[in-house]
Design a protein around this motif. Structure first.
Motif, PDB file in Angstrom:
ATOM      1  N   ARG A   1       0.823  -1.206   0.000  1.00 50.98           N
ATOM      2  CA  ARG A   1       0.000   0.000   0.000  1.00 50.98           C
ATOM      3  C   ARG A   1       0.860   1.261   0.000  1.00 50.98           C
ATOM      4  O   ARG A   1       0.574   2.232  -0.706  1.00 50.98           O
ATOM      5  CB  ARG A   1      -0.929   0.005   1.214  1.00 50.98           C
ATOM      6  N   GLN A   2       1.936   1.260   0.788  1.00 51.67           N
ATOM      7  CA  GLN A   2       2.846   2.410   0.834  1.00 51.67           C
ATOM      8  C   GLN A   2       3.486   2.641  -0.533  1.00 51.67           C
ATOM      9  O   GLN A   2       3.595   3.788  -0.987  1.00 51.67           O
ATOM     10  CB  GLN A   2       3.939   2.190   1.867  1.00 51.67           C
TER      11      GLN A   2
ATOM     12  N   GLN B   1       2.334   1.718  -3.482  1.00 55.86           N
ATOM     13  CA  GLN B   1       1.315   2.188  -4.415  1.00 55.86           C
ATOM     14  C   GLN B   1       0.983   3.656  -4.170  1.00 55.86           C
ATOM     15  O   GLN B   1       0.804   4.426  -5.119  1.00 55.86           O
ATOM     16  CB  GLN B   1       0.057   1.325  -4.309  1.00 55.86           C
ATOM     17  N   GLU B   2       0.913   4.071  -2.928  1.00 63.48           N
ATOM     18  CA  GLU B   2       0.627   5.471  -2.600  1.00 63.48           C
ATOM     19  C   GLU B   2       1.768   6.374  -3.051  1.00 63.48           C
ATOM     20  O   GLU B   2       1.544   7.449  -3.613  1.00 63.48           O
ATOM     21  CB  GLU B   2       0.383   5.636  -1.096  1.00 63.48           C
ATOM     22  N   ALA B   3       3.017   5.944  -2.817  1.00 67.88           N
ATOM     23  CA  ALA B   3       4.166   6.738  -3.247  1.00 67.88           C
ATOM     24  C   ALA B   3       4.183   6.869  -4.774  1.00 67.88           C
ATOM     25  O   ALA B   3       4.477   7.948  -5.306  1.00 67.88           O
ATOM     26  CB  ALA B   3       5.463   6.099  -2.756  1.00 67.88           C
ATOM     27  N   GLU B   4       3.851   5.816  -5.477  1.00 72.45           N
ATOM     28  CA  GLU B   4       3.805   5.854  -6.941  1.00 72.45           C
ATOM     29  C   GLU B   4       2.695   6.793  -7.422  1.00 72.45           C
ATOM     30  O   GLU B   4       2.875   7.552  -8.369  1.00 72.45           O
ATOM     31  CB  GLU B   4       3.591   4.447  -7.505  1.00 72.45           C
ATOM     32  N   ARG B   5       1.557   6.767  -6.759  1.00 72.50           N
ATOM     33  CA  ARG B   5       0.457   7.662  -7.113  1.00 72.50           C
ATOM     34  C   ARG B   5       0.878   9.121  -6.915  1.00 72.50           C
ATOM     35  O   ARG B   5       0.619   9.981  -7.759  1.00 72.50           O
ATOM     36  CB  ARG B   5      -0.784   7.360  -6.269  1.00 72.50           C
ATOM     37  N   VAL B   6       1.570   9.404  -5.807  1.00 69.00           N
ATOM     38  CA  VAL B   6       2.038  10.766  -5.528  1.00 69.00           C
ATOM     39  C   VAL B   6       3.053  11.199  -6.589  1.00 69.00           C
ATOM     40  O   VAL B   6       3.011  12.333  -7.073  1.00 69.00           O
ATOM     41  CB  VAL B   6       2.638  10.852  -4.102  1.00 69.00           C
TER      42      VAL B   6
ATOM     43  N   GLU C   1       1.214  11.999  -9.835  1.00 67.66           N
ATOM     44  CA  GLU C   1       0.488  13.259  -9.709  1.00 67.66           C
ATOM     45  C   GLU C   1       1.446  14.449  -9.808  1.00 67.66           C
ATOM     46  O   GLU C   1       1.153  15.438 -10.481  1.00 67.66           O
ATOM     47  CB  GLU C   1      -0.283  13.307  -8.385  1.00 67.66           C
TER      48      GLU C   1
END
Length: 150
Positions: free
Chosen positions: A45-46, A48-53, A56
């Motif tokens: 999850r971390q 995936q969140e870092a990749e999303r950030v 963006e």
């Protein structure tokens, strides 16, 4: 065995990649060498969140560069320079002068590495200068060098 790579591993993947490896390879080599960590749901999850950030932020940078490109395309950049009777400049116009002219006309602040100038400009007239605002966004700026009044 599912692992997250902490560093680039030749033939396996890059840092941050989630890989599936044989249990022995993971337990006997990758984990003890500190090259990987177990891929728990929290770590996944971390990542995936870092990749999303990152995606963006990249999108925002690209949008900002595109907006600057549109502004520069509409800007007429004129530089007045002292010339001799043959139209040759006393000295030349380099990257610093181009950056100053763009900033004074459009409030866009360029960096030296953004301006691609094959050689200094030494004649009056129109000159095309390539501006790289982002690895994916470039524009050609038409520079009008005119004689300065004496």
């Amino acid at each position: 065995m599912r692992l997250v790579l902490k560093t680039d591993v030749t033939g396996l993947g890059s840092k941050g990649d989630i890989v599936e490896v044989a249990t022995g390879y993971g337990r006997n080599y990758l984990l003890p060498q500190g090259l990987a960590a177990r891929a728990t749901t929290g770590i996944i999850r971390q990542i995936q969140e870092a990749e999303r950030v990152r995606r963006e932020a990249r999108r925002r940078e690209l949008d900002a560069a595109e907006n600057i490109r549109l502004l520069l395309v509409e800007t007429r950049v004129v530089i007045a320079a002292r010339v001799n009777d043959e139209g040759q400049l006393f000295g030349s116009i380099g990257i610093a002068e181009i950056i100053d002219a763009v900033q004074s006309l459009s409030s866009v602040v360029l960096e030296r590495g953004m301006v691609m100038l094959a050689e200094p400009i030494k004649t009056i007239g129109y000159h095309e200068v390539t501006i790289t605002l982002h690895p994916e966004v470039q524009c050609v700026l038409t520079l009008d060098v005119i004689p300065a009044h004496r």
